[in-house]
Every structure is written in structure tokens, then in C-alpha cells.
Design a protein around this motif. Structure first.
Motif, PDB file in Angstrom:
ATOM      1  N   LEU A  30       0.844  -1.184   0.000  1.00 36.05           N
ATOM      2  CA  LEU A  30       0.000   0.000   0.000  1.00 36.05           C
ATOM      3  C   LEU A  30       0.884   1.240   0.000  1.00 36.05           C
ATOM      4  N   THR A  32       0.620   5.231   0.179  1.00 33.47           N
ATOM      5  CA  THR A  32      -0.379   6.208   0.575  1.00 33.47           C
ATOM      6  C   THR A  32       0.298   7.445   1.137  1.00 33.47           C
ATOM      7  N   TYR A  39      -5.104   9.368   5.831  1.00 36.03           N
ATOM      8  CA  TYR A  39      -4.508   8.154   5.290  1.00 36.03           C
ATOM      9  C   TYR A  39      -4.179   7.119   6.365  1.00 36.03           C
ATOM     10  N   GLU A  40      -3.947   7.541   7.573  1.00 36.88           N
ATOM     11  CA  GLU A  40      -3.718   6.567   8.643  1.00 36.88           C
ATOM     12  C   GLU A  40      -4.983   5.742   8.880  1.00 36.88           C
ATOM     13  N   ALA A  43      -5.606   3.409   5.819  1.00 35.53           N
ATOM     14  CA  ALA A  43      -4.709   2.251   5.780  1.00 35.53           C
ATOM     15  C   ALA A  43      -5.160   1.177   6.768  1.00 35.53           C
ATOM     16  N   THR A  47      -6.478  -2.571   5.570  1.00 33.26           N
ATOM     17  CA  THR A  47      -5.749  -3.778   5.948  1.00 33.26           C
ATOM     18  C   THR A  47      -6.576  -4.683   6.864  1.00 33.26           C
ATOM     19  N   TRP A  58       0.563  -7.328   4.367  1.00 30.36           N
ATOM     20  CA  TRP A  58       0.678  -5.941   3.923  1.00 30.36           C
ATOM     21  C   TRP A  58       2.033  -5.334   4.249  1.00 30.36           C
ATOM     22  N   THR A  59       2.527  -4.539   3.315  1.00 31.03           N
ATOM     23  CA  THR A  59       3.582  -3.575   3.553  1.00 31.03           C
ATOM     24  C   THR A  59       2.972  -2.208   3.279  1.00 31.03           C
ATOM     25  N   VAL A  60       3.057  -1.299   4.250  1.00 30.16           N
ATOM     26  CA  VAL A  60       2.426   0.016   4.115  1.00 30.16           C
ATOM     27  C   VAL A  60       3.499   1.095   4.100  1.00 30.16           C
ATOM     28  N   ASN A  62       3.560   5.084   4.016  1.00 33.03           N
ATOM     29  CA  ASN A  62       2.798   6.326   4.143  1.00 33.03           C
ATOM     30  C   ASN A  62       3.809   7.464   4.244  1.00 33.03           C
TER      31      ASN A  62
END
Length: 245
Positions: A30, A32, A39-40, A43, A47, A58-60, A62
Motif C-alpha cells: 500500500l 499512501t 490516510y492513517e 490504511a 488492511t 501488507w507492507t504500508v 505512508n
């Protein structure tokens, strides 16, 4: 008896051999950050919400704060997308105008990494004169209507992404993006009608980007949308479809 038993053993062996590949989780990235949205929260909602539909790790990333022209450092690695089965683009960098930078992104998807594109991803890089990003998205959009609750009408009901989608869904308060162009290899799955001009615009679609699956939706502005189970369901099914699951 042996002749009857042998095909059964072969069938069981084939199923056993195939099981590990099908049981692997989808590896999702992701991307973002940027202007105008929480966006927090998005996300976390994404997820957590996808767990009901499939096994996804997931790999996020931001980054960019509230900037409109930030750059994601990961894209400087030419192999940035290779560890992932699908990439979710939910960033909002409308003022960044650098085609060389954008082609670092589109090249990875053109090479075969599927994607999900959400809401402000459609207005990201909208100052570009070149159409690389728009062809990847499957739509061209530069503006949106006012916030309202919009009825969503399915136009393709038999697509895997649309399974379980209601005959009519009304969004929470959200923005209707004005789609100037649906690209030739994109296919609208659902539309909404503008309260301003009375025209219908694609709001859920799929795109064939040089043989790579892309799923997109222009909805997803506020937290109320991201908390809606219908919305999370369509994004989850779009993600799994794009990843070939």
C-alpha cells in the motif's frame, strides 16, 4: 480394484501438490500519503477490512505528509514492485509534474505487477502533459463534483469484482470524480450520476494495462466511506481479482 484406485491416487497427488501455491497469502504493498485525506485511518481500515475476504500480508508506505508534490523514495529502486503480488495506490500528489519519476512507477506495472487505484490516485500527477499515468489508471480525471451521497448502479454484474454487490448502493458522503475519458482497454463496472450535469460517470472499473490487471474506484474520500462494509467489499474483491485470486 488397482485400476480404479490408481486414478484416485493421481487426483489426490495433484490436489496436494497444488494446495501450497493456492494457500500462500497475497503480498500487497500500500502506497499512501499526501493531501486532503486521513490516510492513517484509511490504511488501517483497508488492511483490517480485507481480512474477511482473503489472506493478505501488507507492507504500508505512508510518506509525503500533506504535501501535493512529494516523492516516494521506494520508486528509485528499479525492482521496487517485484516482492509484491499487487500494489494499492492511494496517494494524493496532484502537483508533482515529473514524467521520468512517474515512469518509474508505470514501468513496474507494465512489466506485470497488478494494481488497485483509489480515489485521489486519479488526480495524482494530473499536471503531466504525457498520458502514461492516465493510461495506467484506465481513466482521465482532473476534477470532482461536490460531496454528496451518490447512488451507484452496476453496469456489469457478472464480473468477479461485482459478486455480492447490491443492485443499488448509495455511498456515504463522498466525491464524484468527473471522468473525461475511459481508456480503450478499461471497462466500467458501475456508474454514478452527477448532480451537477446529470451525466453518468464510471466509479468502479477494471483496466488491462499492457496485459496487467488494474482495478479502480474513484470513491474513498472520507472515513465514512472507508468504514462502509459495501465499499470495503468492493475494494477487497478488486484487490483479489487484480492479484489473480
Amino acid at each position: 480394484m488397482k485400476l480404479l484406485f490408481l486414478p484416485l491416487l493421481c487426483l489426490l497427488a495433484a490436489v496436494t501438490h497444488a494446495a501450497p501455491a493456492n494457500s500462500k497469502p497475497v503480498r500487497a504493498l500500500l502506497i499512501t500519503g499526501g493531501c486532503c485525506h486521513d490516510y492513517e485511518f484509511q490504511a488501517k481500515s483497508l488492511t483490517e477490512g480485507v481480512k474477511k475476504f482473503g489472506d493478505v500480508t501488507w507492507t504500508v508506505i505512508n510518506e509525503g505528509g500533506k504535501s501535493k508534490d512529494a516523492r516516494i523514495a521506494l520508486y528509485d529502486n528499479p525492482n521496487w514492485a517485484k516482492p509484491y503480488d499487487v500494489v494499492v495506490h492511494n496517494e494524493c500528489f496532484a502537483d508533482l509534474n515529473d514524467i521520468a519519476y512517474v515512469r518509474k512507477i508505470t514501468a513496474a506495472h507494465q512489466a506485470g505487477t497488478p494494481a488497485v487505484v483509489i480515489h485521489c490516485a486519479m488526480h495524482t500527477y494530473r499536471l503531466l502533459q504525457q498520458d502514461d499515468w492516465r493510461e495506467f489508471l484506465g481513466v482521465t480525471s482532473r476534477r470532482h463534483d461536490h460531496q454528496a451521497t451518490y447512488a451507484v448502479r452496476p453496469v456489469v454484474k457478472d464480473h468477479p469484482v461485482m459478486r455480492g454487490f447490491p443492485e443499488k448502493w448509495v455511498t456515504p458522503m463522498d466525491e464524484l470524480y468527473i471522468i473525461e475519458k475511459l481508456w480503450p482497454k478499461a471497462r466500467a463496472l458501475a456508474v454514478s450520476t452527477s448532480e451537477a450535469d446529470g451525466k453518468e460517470y464510471p466509479v468502479i472499473w477494471v483496466n488491462d494495462y499492457h496485459g496487467t490487471r488494474i482495478f479502480g474506484t474513484t470513491y474513498g474520500h472520507g472515513n465514512v466511506t472507508w468504514a462502509d462494509p459495501i465499499y470495503l467489499g468492493i475494494v477487497a474483491r478488486g484487490l483479489l481479482w487484480a492479484a489473480g485470486r
